[in-house]
Write a protein that holds these residues in place. Sequence first.
Motif, PDB file in Angstrom:
ATOM      1  N   THR A   1      63.414  70.727  53.139  1.00  0.00           N
ATOM      2  CA  THR A   1      62.301  71.149  52.942  1.00  0.00           C
ATOM      3  C   THR A   1      61.115  69.966  53.220  1.00  0.00           C
ATOM      4  O   THR A   1      60.155  69.557  54.216  1.00  0.00           O
ATOM      5  N   GLY A   2      61.613  69.106  52.081  1.00  0.00           N
ATOM      6  CA  GLY A   2      60.648  68.415  51.449  1.00  0.00           C
ATOM      7  C   GLY A   2      61.412  67.066  52.316  1.00  0.00           C
ATOM      8  O   GLY A   2      59.978  66.398  52.996  1.00  0.00           O
ATOM      9  N   PHE A   3      62.038  66.801  53.403  1.00  0.00           N
ATOM     10  CA  PHE A   3      61.817  65.465  54.489  1.00  0.00           C
ATOM     11  C   PHE A   3      61.464  65.309  55.494  1.00  0.00           C
ATOM     12  O   PHE A   3      61.236  64.914  56.118  1.00  0.00           O
ATOM     13  N   GLU A   4      60.805  67.046  55.591  1.00  0.00           N
ATOM     14  CA  GLU A   4      60.411  67.181  56.597  1.00  0.00           C
ATOM     15  C   GLU A   4      58.611  66.863  56.599  1.00  0.00           C
ATOM     16  O   GLU A   4      58.226  65.851  57.924  1.00  0.00           O
ATOM     17  N   GLY A   5      58.795  66.309  55.818  1.00  0.00           N
ATOM     18  CA  GLY A   5      57.117  65.450  55.271  1.00  0.00           C
ATOM     19  C   GLY A   5      57.163  64.041  55.303  1.00  0.00           C
ATOM     20  O   GLY A   5      56.555  63.488  54.806  1.00  0.00           O
ATOM     21  N   ARG A   6      58.474  63.711  54.851  1.00  0.00           N
ATOM     22  CA  ARG A   6      59.164  62.114  54.247  1.00  0.00           C
ATOM     23  C   ARG A   6      59.342  60.696  56.293  1.00  0.00           C
ATOM     24  O   ARG A   6      60.359  61.429  56.756  1.00  0.00           O
ATOM     25  N   ASP A   7      59.067  60.317  55.495  1.00  0.00           N
ATOM     26  CA  ASP A   7      59.011  59.590  56.729  1.00  0.00           C
ATOM     27  C   ASP A   7      60.264  58.455  56.563  1.00  0.00           C
ATOM     28  O   ASP A   7      60.296  57.789  58.061  1.00  0.00           O
TER      29      ASP A   7
END
Length: 344
Positions: free
Chosen positions: A169-175
Amino acid sequence: MARVMTTSRPATEVLAWSRELTGPALRSAVETMPAPVRRIAGYHFGWLDAGGLAAAGDGGKALRPALVLLAAEAAGGSATAAVPAAVAVELVHNFSLLHDDVMDGDATRRHRPTAWSVFGVGAAILTGDALLALASEVLAAAPAIYAGDGVRMLAAAVLDLVEGQMADTGFEGRDDVTPVECARMAEAKTGALLGTACALGGLAGGADPERVEALRGFGRCAGLAFQLADDLLGIWGDPAVTGKPVYSDLRNRKKSLPVVAALTSGTPAAAELAALYRSGQDLGPAELSRAAALVEAAGAREWADTRAGELLADALDLLSAARPEPRPAAELGTLARLLVQRDH
């Protein structure tokens, strides 16, 4: 005298056997839950329709229970003794599915509307929580020879699963997600429960700690290979097969293993894919089709296929290290191949 099977069965027969052996115990366990969550759980498992009437929906393959049962036999024990562990693993798996559908906003699973889309988000979450609690109760009531260690094993797997899901879930907001991070997330989210399924089966079958850990390693490697195959289905899978909308992972901007491999490939396709993911706008059919083409152009589809094959080979080596009985070992190998070699 009972007939002893000496030749391995095809995957369809093994899975049917797993459902036949664990299905009644699973239903009996769910029947002990309070009526409101029992109805939603029955719908999720395909036993009931949205109105609470009997149905014949798709309740899943019973793959994880099959791994538990076969691992017990591979250790020289009885599949029957491992049924409580198989039921507990299936309950945990479905707890995670109920929560996943809410977090991903998926409207369909197993070719029908998801529980949250029928009964509401809160009701689906609470039903998942109830299944998780029930899993511990079922396993705690198992034969004393493995119940105590089994409950601890299952609890550790749930913590790994939650950690992996939070990372996902956290990956979705990271580039800046790296392939190493993504692989670690997938191993926790998917590999941990499959590894624990095999370890619990070995424990129920009387295996010593070394063989239990080899069986766990087999399941974890097979689980990571399965996640790669599932990620490919999440992009290119046929909705008639997956029960989910086409391009579902791309629509949700999931940082799955193939997507991260593509984004970090250093190719022109990677830059265009990154721009699509960062756009902040809903991706329509044309954009989703383009995103899928970019993942493939970056070489990530081929990489995922190859890596899944490597992990399958590692899994089979670990299975051999567990010194398994021949027939269940062959069937475990068959299921591991089924996990990886799906249409996508």
